[in-house]
Design an enzyme around this catalytic site. Structure first.
Site, PDB file in Angstrom:
ATOM      1  N   LEU A  33     -15.159   7.497 -16.380  1.00  0.00           N
ATOM      2  CA  LEU A  33     -15.324   8.913 -16.728  1.00  0.00           C
ATOM      3  C   LEU A  33     -15.842   9.080 -18.155  1.00  0.00           C
ATOM      4  O   LEU A  33     -15.285   9.827 -18.956  1.00  0.00           O
ATOM      5  CB  LEU A  33     -14.018   9.696 -16.523  1.00  0.00           C
ATOM      6  N   ILE A  58     -14.854  -1.109 -16.244  1.00  0.00           N
ATOM      7  CA  ILE A  58     -15.126  -2.402 -15.612  1.00  0.00           C
ATOM      8  C   ILE A  58     -15.028  -3.555 -16.607  1.00  0.00           C
ATOM      9  O   ILE A  58     -14.963  -4.721 -16.194  1.00  0.00           O
ATOM     10  CB  ILE A  58     -16.500  -2.432 -14.928  1.00  0.00           C
ATOM     11  N   THR A 132     -32.451  -1.360 -11.100  1.00  0.00           N
ATOM     12  CA  THR A 132     -33.556  -0.437 -11.347  1.00  0.00           C
ATOM     13  C   THR A 132     -34.897  -1.150 -11.331  1.00  0.00           C
ATOM     14  O   THR A 132     -34.975  -2.362 -11.616  1.00  0.00           O
ATOM     15  CB  THR A 132     -33.368   0.247 -12.719  1.00  0.00           C
ATOM     16  N   ASP A 133     -35.968  -0.406 -11.053  1.00  0.00           N
ATOM     17  CA  ASP A 133     -37.309  -0.978 -11.128  1.00  0.00           C
ATOM     18  C   ASP A 133     -37.757  -1.199 -12.566  1.00  0.00           C
ATOM     19  O   ASP A 133     -38.737  -1.911 -12.817  1.00  0.00           O
ATOM     20  CB  ASP A 133     -38.319  -0.091 -10.393  1.00  0.00           C
ATOM     21  N   GLU A 134     -37.043  -0.626 -13.536  1.00  0.00           N
ATOM     22  CA  GLU A 134     -37.468  -0.740 -14.927  1.00  0.00           C
ATOM     23  C   GLU A 134     -37.368  -2.164 -15.460  1.00  0.00           C
ATOM     24  O   GLU A 134     -37.973  -2.496 -16.484  1.00  0.00           O
ATOM     25  CB  GLU A 134     -36.675   0.233 -15.804  1.00  0.00           C
ATOM     26  N   TYR A 158     -32.185  -0.367 -22.419  1.00  0.00           N
ATOM     27  CA  TYR A 158     -31.605  -0.116 -21.091  1.00  0.00           C
ATOM     28  C   TYR A 158     -32.095  -1.131 -20.081  1.00  0.00           C
ATOM     29  O   TYR A 158     -31.305  -1.804 -19.404  1.00  0.00           O
ATOM     30  CB  TYR A 158     -31.943   1.299 -20.624  1.00  0.00           C
ATOM     31  N   LYS A 162     -30.089  -4.148 -17.987  1.00  0.00           N
ATOM     32  CA  LYS A 162     -30.034  -4.224 -16.521  1.00  0.00           C
ATOM     33  C   LYS A 162     -30.646  -5.530 -16.026  1.00  0.00           C
ATOM     34  O   LYS A 162     -30.159  -6.126 -15.056  1.00  0.00           O
ATOM     35  CB  LYS A 162     -30.744  -3.025 -15.898  1.00  0.00           C
ATOM     36  N   ARG A 222     -44.138   7.721 -12.312  1.00  0.00           N
ATOM     37  CA  ARG A 222     -42.939   7.136 -11.718  1.00  0.00           C
ATOM     38  C   ARG A 222     -42.987   7.302 -10.199  1.00  0.00           C
ATOM     39  O   ARG A 222     -43.640   8.209  -9.680  1.00  0.00           O
ATOM     40  CB  ARG A 222     -41.660   7.816 -12.261  1.00  0.00           C
ATOM     41  N   ARG A 289     -41.498   8.848 -26.710  1.00  0.00           N
ATOM     42  CA  ARG A 289     -40.423   7.975 -27.150  1.00  0.00           C
ATOM     43  C   ARG A 289     -40.980   6.557 -27.365  1.00  0.00           C
ATOM     44  O   ARG A 289     -42.001   6.170 -26.762  1.00  0.00           O
ATOM     45  CB  ARG A 289     -39.291   7.950 -26.125  1.00  0.00           C
TER      46      ARG A 289
END
Length: 352
Positions: A33, A58, A132-134, A158, A162, A222, A289
């Site tokens: 949360l 986690i 993710t595809d990133e 990020y 991942k 995207r 960015r």
């Protein structure tokens, strides 16, 4: 029973709701949360005994061990992650902690739990890692879409975090035999998405009469995937995917960001017209960015060929459902737009 991590976030909450509706199988929902984890996302479940919420991180090994020991799930679906590129640029440490250290902690806890299962349960157990595809980097205008064999070339904190988590999951399969599945999806959109992401941010800003900030020239492309289709694909991968395999999940909807924004504005013009004129008047181009990838595109032929899945929604049908949901759930939007959210938006956009 299954265990879902990050089940109070956007994709995780949609998955929990979809899973209970489609299968009826109980879910343990483990979520810390943080700012994007919202208990209101599953408020419609009320006191449904099939949904067990566990509040925790986690990265807390003792807590994860206790949840696994108490509920003994037959599968773990790992959604919990920091997922916003802009936030990763401003504060990468949280992404390293949750996405890398958290995935490591979860893998180790699951491996220890899995080792205690009877042989028949060990064979059917699955750990599904949602990515993710990133992680694949950026594509040129004429490059083929990302296939599962594409070299990893992450360009943001990020996507790097991942990518690291994907590699950990792969290693725990090849080293320890843990029966893992990995999915790499394109940009999701739909209900319950936190309004820092493009589509809900545009809807919220437009309705408030605020500027609609578009990075650079708005031509970043995207592939857009309706979250309900993503949930359906994940159920299919969990049921019939081959351990150790990766499946790319995409919507076959490549579109530049500026087209997305114009589509949202047109739907709002139709469904909630503004006496001041078209919402498109609010579009404002801002400084791009750092390291903004130009194009992502998913080749989703493997999951169609091997597992028989294709998206059910077109972009046109999915975006109409999404805009309508936000219009009918303005209380939800208002509740998540806290002071902390407003401070984040100001920090990210005010100097662009």
């Amino acid at each position: 029973m299954i265990l879902v991590t990050g089940g109070a976030g956007f994709i995780g909450a949609n998955f929990v709701l979809d899973w209970l509706h489609e299968t009826g199988e109980p879910v343990v929902n483990l979520d810390a949360l943080t700012y994007a984890g919202n208990p209101e996302n599953f408020a419609s479940l009320g006191n449904d005994v099939r949904h067990v919420f566990a509040h925790g991180d986690i990265c807390d090994r003792a807590l994860v061990d206790a949840v696994l020991a108490e509920h003994r799930p037959r599968a773990v679906l790992h959604f919990a992650a920091e997922s916003h590129v802009d936030r990763s640029i401003h504060g990468p440490a949280a992404f390293v902690r949750t996405n890398i250290e958290g995935t490591f902690t979860l893998l180790e806890a699951v491996r220890a739990f899995w080792a205690t299962l009877p042989s028949s349960e060990r064979e059917t157990f699955r750990f599904l890692h949602v990515s993710t595809d990133e992680v694949y980097g950026s594509l040129g205008p004429e490059d083929p879409p990302f296939a599962e064999t594409k070299t990893y070339e992450p360009n943001s904190p990020y996507s790097a975090s991942k990518a690291a988590s994907d590699h950990l999951v792969r290693a725990w399969h090849h080293t320890y035999g843990l029966p893992v599945l990995t999915t790499n999806c394109s940009n999701n959109y739909g209900p319950y998405q936190f309004p820092e992401k493009l589509i809900p941010l545009m809807i919220a800003n437009a309705l408030a009469g605020r500027a609609l900030p578009i990075y650079g020239d708005g031509s970043n492309v995207r592939d857009w995937l309706y979250v309900g289709d993503h949930c359906n694909a994940l159920r299919r991968v969990l049921a019939t995917g081959v351990p150790g395999e990766t499946y790319n999940i995409g919507g076959w909807n490549e579109k530049p960001n500026i087209e997305i924004v114009h589509t949202v504005c047109a739907l709002l013009d139709e469904l909630r017209p503004d006496p001041a004129g078209s919402y498109a008047r609010l579009i404002t181009y801002v400084t791009d960015r750092p390291g903004h990838d130009r194009r992502y595109a998913i080749d989703a032929r493997k999951i169609e060929r091997e597992l028989g899945w294709r998206p059910a929604e077109t972009f046109e049908s999915g975006i109409r459902k999404t805009v309508a949901w936000y219009l009918f759930n303005q209380d939800w939007v208002a509740n998540v737009q806290s002071g902390a959210y407003r401070e984040w938006v100001a920090a990210n956009y005010e100097h662009r």
